[in-house]
Design an enzyme around this catalytic site. Structure first.
Site, PDB file in Angstrom:
ATOM      1  N   HIS A 372       4.129  -5.146  11.015  1.00  0.00           N
ATOM      2  CA  HIS A 372       2.985  -5.923  10.518  1.00  0.00           C
ATOM      3  C   HIS A 372       3.374  -7.225   9.836  1.00  0.00           C
ATOM      4  CE1 HIS A 372      -0.016  -2.613  11.005  1.00  0.00           C
ATOM      5  NE2 HIS A 372       1.067  -1.871  10.867  1.00  0.00           N
ATOM      6  N   LYS A 563      -9.104 -12.152   0.588  1.00  0.00           N
ATOM      7  CA  LYS A 563      -7.903 -11.502   1.106  1.00  0.00           C
ATOM      8  C   LYS A 563      -6.897 -11.471  -0.033  1.00  0.00           C
ATOM      9  CE  LYS A 563      -7.703 -14.878   4.259  1.00  0.00           C
ATOM     10  NZ  LYS A 563      -7.469 -14.269   5.566  1.00  0.00           N
ATOM     11  N   ARG A 564      -5.765 -10.769   0.135  1.00  0.00           N
ATOM     12  CA  ARG A 564      -4.736 -10.806  -0.895  1.00  0.00           C
ATOM     13  C   ARG A 564      -4.326 -12.248  -1.183  1.00  0.00           C
ATOM     14  NH1 ARG A 564      -2.551  -5.819  -2.615  1.00  0.00           N
ATOM     15  NH2 ARG A 564      -1.274  -7.146  -3.930  1.00  0.00           N
ATOM     16  N   LYS A 569      -0.972 -17.434   2.828  1.00  0.00           N
ATOM     17  CA  LYS A 569      -2.396 -17.413   3.206  1.00  0.00           C
ATOM     18  C   LYS A 569      -3.105 -18.688   2.744  1.00  0.00           C
ATOM     19  CE  LYS A 569      -2.628 -12.320   3.005  1.00  0.00           C
ATOM     20  NZ  LYS A 569      -3.072 -11.860   4.340  1.00  0.00           N
ATOM     21  N   THR A 671      -7.427  -9.268   9.783  1.00  0.00           N
ATOM     22  CA  THR A 671      -8.510  -8.412  10.258  1.00  0.00           C
ATOM     23  C   THR A 671      -9.833  -8.804   9.596  1.00  0.00           C
ATOM     24  OG1 THR A 671      -7.723  -6.802   8.634  1.00  0.00           O
ATOM     25  CG2 THR A 671      -7.188  -6.371  10.938  1.00  0.00           C
ATOM     26  N   LYS A 675     -13.949  -9.087  10.928  1.00  0.00           N
ATOM     27  CA  LYS A 675     -15.161  -8.595  10.243  1.00  0.00           C
ATOM     28  C   LYS A 675     -16.182  -9.716  10.114  1.00  0.00           C
ATOM     29  CE  LYS A 675     -12.111  -5.551   7.765  1.00  0.00           C
ATOM     30  NZ  LYS A 675     -11.192  -5.523   6.615  1.00  0.00           N
TER      31      LYS A 675
HETATM   32  C1  26Q Z   1       6.823  -2.211   0.996  1.00  0.00           C
HETATM   33  C2  26Q Z   1       7.873  -1.733   0.205  1.00  0.00           C
HETATM   34  C3  26Q Z   1       7.688  -1.497  -1.134  1.00  0.00           C
HETATM   35  C4  26Q Z   1       6.437  -1.722  -1.706  1.00  0.00           C
HETATM   36  C5  26Q Z   1       5.387  -2.199  -0.929  1.00  0.00           C
HETATM   37  C6  26Q Z   1       5.588  -2.455   0.422  1.00  0.00           C
HETATM   38  C7  26Q Z   1       4.476  -2.962   1.249  1.00  0.00           C
HETATM   39  C8  26Q Z   1       3.193  -2.469   1.078  1.00  0.00           C
HETATM   40  C9  26Q Z   1       2.148  -2.964   1.827  1.00  0.00           C
HETATM   41  C10 26Q Z   1       4.680  -3.944   2.201  1.00  0.00           C
HETATM   42  C11 26Q Z   1       3.629  -4.435   2.963  1.00  0.00           C
HETATM   43  C12 26Q Z   1       2.340  -3.949   2.788  1.00  0.00           C
HETATM   44  C13 26Q Z   1       1.174  -4.424   3.537  1.00  0.00           C
HETATM   45  C14 26Q Z   1       1.211  -5.320   4.492  1.00  0.00           C
HETATM   46  C15 26Q Z   1      -0.002  -5.779   5.183  1.00  0.00           C
HETATM   47  O1  26Q Z   1      -1.110  -5.468   4.789  1.00  0.00           O
HETATM   48  N1  26Q Z   1       0.157  -6.546   6.262  1.00  0.00           N
HETATM   49  C16 26Q Z   1      -0.985  -7.018   7.018  1.00  0.00           C
HETATM   50  O2  26Q Z   1      -1.279  -6.062   8.032  1.00  0.00           O
HETATM   51  C17 26Q Z   1      -2.483  -6.368   8.686  1.00  0.00           C
HETATM   52  C18 26Q Z   1      -2.780  -5.249   9.668  1.00  0.00           C
HETATM   53  O3  26Q Z   1      -1.905  -5.307  10.756  1.00  0.00           O
HETATM   54  C19 26Q Z   1      -2.389  -7.718   9.382  1.00  0.00           C
HETATM   55  O4  26Q Z   1      -3.645  -8.030   9.910  1.00  0.00           O
HETATM   56  C20 26Q Z   1      -1.960  -8.809   8.395  1.00  0.00           C
HETATM   57  O5  26Q Z   1      -1.730 -10.008   9.086  1.00  0.00           O
HETATM   58  C21 26Q Z   1      -0.710  -8.372   7.658  1.00  0.00           C
HETATM   59  O6  26Q Z   1      -0.378  -9.321   6.654  1.00  0.00           O
END
Ligand code: 26Q
Length: 824
Positions: A372, A563-564, A569, A671, A675
């Site tokens: 991702h 979004k975050r 972004k 995503t 929406k």
């Molecule tokens: C990893 C290790 C330790 C702590 C946290 C994490 C961690 C947690 C969540 C790393 C990444 C995430 C989340 C990532 C994320 O939400 N990515 C998004 O995924 C969406 C679904 O595929 C995409 O649409 C977005 O582009 C992408 O940024």
């Protein structure tokens, strides 16, 4: 446990489907409230929610049990979606919709002079995810149930979900989200399926009488994994799948020796330690490197889930694993659960006594990995010493996997030691690291990205060597969102209007939505579409009034970025544009003006300083703009606190303009963009992630494209000169001056210096200023387009009509056709 046996021996009577008429619903609701919960109608509204949830849940139970027993009876192949996050939000309203009980439930509730809406909004969001990746997992579960796909979700039951964001003096404050405090009617605890998870200890080698060596992992500190099941209902199809979330518990209640010696707190210490594992979701949406507890969480999920699948398999197949790979497939949501690759090897070799080769064959036929991210710094790695301490047996297995893999690499590219170093699962150095993405690729038969551009960039860039070795593993699966939650449930007014025109099949099969194209030129329909949008805008306006005390006028263009908060972004680009509009108003450049209400929302990771300063800046700019009488209705800016799934359910139906403005090549998919599009918003966006596919679907005349493309970004970076860009653009110069002279931070000296410095830095990875001019020009086109009401409504309808491809039903069908191959 003996409980399991007792139940299995009992012959269960056929369950009857409960009546669903208004009287029965009302009767059950009242009975639950008064006789089960012991409350009355003047009680706290949370109990009304609880009583109604139990009423609805009763009507799911039979289908829930039958769905599973049907899968078992048919002996179907199953998929397991392993994810550290499932951002499901609220459940009650969604189940009511899926069961087709909206009217009857409303009527039943009305009998008690209550409104359904009031009860539904009492539910706390299950915020078990950060953002896109977690919400995607929830949409996938919904679509699998809609398509009757035998898919089980495996995740973690965090005691505390995503933090609640409060805003104080413009700054983000994080408050714990104790979402389970009032109890959760949507989960069923299954202690009979508890698993034991090992940590620490050491490994010894025993030689068996037959001469074979056996690794034994000894002196471990064990933790119990207890599953809680959550139902996932399909849309009016009697299918209810399962999301199984694991909760950690201590193996022994407490240490009796300590207790008897009078040290009560020492006695409960181990219990606390164990329970900490599932205490809190890491609120970081790019990897938080090196945190021991996070690695424990990941192994806890992987081991519990694999053991659970093995338990079910052994029940039916008598411990014979020869057919296992034909019947089971695991989809790993990013690298977070990829320790599963080593864990399944351990279980097969150490516990099922298989040879390495047999075990590896099963592993590489059952594991699949979804990536991702394109940010190299977000690729997870764990230090070898930490692994050694926590999971010594798994580290041994990873080393063995790597040794065999590197042999393969050296056979393919003889003498190319650089390649071996680059591709090694172990990163060498003073401290060694395990590269989780490489472990995932080596152990999986499928590797996919989440939008066309993203998947191509993975093969060309980040994972190029691996793509050259195994091109057949790589594939794309463009993300989607579920139209049930994001249209039918969140936007009932638009849904009724659509259904009136084209029937309601689109809810089950969003491909049908293209029939709306026939109606884009129907002016009566267009007027009604416009009226619905306006109602929905009023809901945003009410929310903004309520939470920010800012007045949004529904005649204005509603311009939204939620979004975050992340540099890539580029919320900063949005703010620069807002400041530019403010500057135009102040200097009287307002001919043919389009009034705008700009809404921004999102959480910053607690340790991400520049993201938190961006929130403060947005709030300060809002303060200046919203309190300037000369600005008036021409421009409003609001930061909506605590952006969440339930907030998005209000925000996306009323949005006119969807901001998708990441630096090209950085947003894997996005995503939120989908929406908004489904709900008739038009996108202003860069050529990035799934924006590209949205643009393809709607055509250039229905999308406001701007900015550098991914390949141009790399070229511009070479001699990027922000200062020169500022000096050659009068508008930008004025904006940067307003920022740096302290216009938005009088009495708060210097607080935005870091933000300004990063924008002006020639090394700025996000090239924000490079896209300023092109963005402002695109916004001018937006403003002009909005003045032509008929033209805008056409674009809006057209966007919805073209959104069929972006349903997760389509995404799931592709996962199934290409990866899972569940023969249904
Ligand atoms: C990893 C290790 C330790 C702590 C946290 C994490 C961690 C947690 C969540 C790393 C990444 C995430 C989340 C990532 C994320 O939400 N990515 C998004 O995924 C969406 C679904 O595929 C995409 O649409 C977005 O582009 C992408 O940024």
């Amino acid at each position: 446990m003996s409980m399991e046996k007792t139940l299995c021996n009992l012959k269960m009577p056929e369950m009857q489907r409960l009546p669903r008429d208004i009287e029965s619903l009302a009767g059950d609701f009242e009975r639950y409230l008064t006789r089960h919960l012991g409350r009355f109608f003047g009680c706290m509204p949370f109990y009304l929610y609880e009583a109604l949830s139990l009423t609805i849940r009763d009507r799911i139970m039979m289908d829930w049990r039958n769905t599973w027993t049907d899968y078992e009876k048919k002996g179907v192949r199953k998929a397991y979606y392993m994810s550290m996050e499932f951002l499901i939000g609220r459940s009650l309203g969604n189940h009511i919709l899926n069961l087709g009980l909206t009217e009857n439930t409303e009527a039943a509730i009305n009998k008690f002079a209550l409104r359904l809406e009031e009860i539904i909004t009492e539910e706390q969001d299950a915020g078990l995810g950060n953002g896109g990746l977690g919400r995607l997992a929830a949409c996938f579960m919904d679509s699998c149930a809609n398509l009757k796909l035998p898919v089980v979700g495996y995740g973690i039951r965090y005691e505390y979900g995503m933090f609640r964001q409060d805003i104080e003096n413009g700054y983000q404050l994080e408050e714990p989200d104790h979402w389970l405090q009032g109890g959760n009617p949507w989960e069923l605890k299954h202690p009979e399926y508890t698993q034991v998870i090992k940590f620490g200890g050491h490994v010894e080698i025993n030689v068996e009488p037959d001469g074979r060596k056996r690794h034994v992992w000894l002196d471990t500190a064990d933790v119990l994994a207890i599953p809680y099941d959550i139902p996932v209902s399909g849309y009016k199809n009697n299918t209810v799948n399962t999301l199984r979330l694991w909760s950690a518990d201590a193996t022994n209640v407490f240490n009796l020796d300590d207790f008897n010696a009078g040290s009560y707190s020492e006695a409960v210490e181990s219990k606390n330690d164990a329970e900490h594992i599932t205490m809190v979701l890491y609120p970081n949406d790019s990897s938080e490197n090196g945190k021991e507890l996070r690695l424990k969480q990941q192994y806890f999920l992987a081991s519990a889930s694999l053991q659970d699948v093995f338990r079910m398999w052994s029940l039916n197949e008598n411990n014979n694993f020869t057919q296992f790979a034909e019947q089971n497939v695991f989809q790993m949501n990013d690298t977070h659960p990829t320790i599963a690759v080593a864990e399944i090897m351990r279980l097969l070799i150490d516990e099922k006594h298989m040879s390495w080769d047999e075990a590896w064959k099963i592993t590489t036929q059952t594991m699949a990995y979804t990536n991702h991210t394109l940010l190299p710094e977000a690729l997870e790695k764990w230090s070898v010493p930490l692994f050694e301490k926590l999971l010594p047996r798994l580290l041994q297995i990873i080393y063995e996997i790597n040794a065999r893999f590197l042999k393969l690499v050296s056979r393919k590219w003889p003498g190319d030691t650089g390649k071996q170093i680059r591709m090694s699962i172990i990163e060498e150095g003073d401290v060694k690291y395990v590269r989780m993405a490489y472990l995932a690729i080596v152990g999986s038969f499928s590797v996919n990205g989440v939008a066309a551009l993203h998947s191509r960039l993975l093969a060309d860039g980040l994972f190029r060597d691996f793509y050259e070795l195994w091109p057949e593993k790589f594939n794309n699966k463009t993300n989607g969102v579920t139209p049930r939650r994001w249209m039918a449930y969140a936007n009932p007014a638009m849904s009724s209007l659509i259904t009136e025109k084209i029937g309601d099949e689109w809810i089950r099969d969003l491909g049908e939505i293209s029939q709306l194209k026939k109606h884009v030129n129907d002016s009566v329909f267009a007027e009604r579409w416009f009226a619905v949008k306006k109602e929905n805008k009023q809901r945003i306006a009410d929310l903004v009034k309520d939470e920010c005390n800012i007045d949004f006028d529904t005649n204005a263009l509603f311009d939204v970025q939620v979004k975050r908060i992340h540099e890539y972004k580029r919320q900063m680009l949005n703010i620069l544009h807002v400041i530019h509009l403010y500057d135009r108003i102040k200097r009287g450049d307002t001919e043919n003006w389009t009034n705008r209400c700009v809404l921004i929302g999102g959480k910053a990771a607690p340790g991400y300083q520049i993201a938190k300063q961006t929130i403060k800046l947005i709030n300060n700019v809002a303060d200046v703009i919203d309190n300037d009488p000369q600005v008036g209705d021409r421009l409003k800016l609001a930061f909506i606190p605590n952006y969440s799934v339930s907030k998005m359910e209000i925000i996306c139906p009323g949005t006119d303009l969807s901001e998708q403005i990441s630096t090209a090549g950085k947003e894997a998919s996005g995503t939120g963009n989908m929406k908004f599009m489904m709900n008739g918003a038009v996108t202003i966006g860069t050529y990035d992630g799934a924006n590209i596919e949205i643009l393809d679907a709607v055509g250039e005349e229905n999308f406001f494209l701007f900015g550098l493309k991914a390949d141009e970004v790399d070229k511009v970076r070479a001699d990027y000169n922000p200062e020169q860009i500022v000096n050659s653009d009068e508008d930008l110069k004025r904006v940067m001056h307003l920022l740096s002279c302290g216009h938005f931070n009088s009495f708060e000296y210097g607080i935005f210096d870091r933000i300004i410095d990063s924008l002006m830095n020639p090394q700025d990875p996000w090239l924000t200023l490079a896209d300023f001019r092109s963005y402002v020009d695109a916004q001018v086109r937006v403003s002009r387009a909005y003045l032509d009401r008929a033209g805008w409504v056409k674009m809006s309808i057209h966007n919805t009509a073209c959104s069929g491809y972006f349903s997760t039903d389509r995404t799931m069908q592709e996962y199934n056709a290409d990866i899972w191959k569940l023969n249904i």
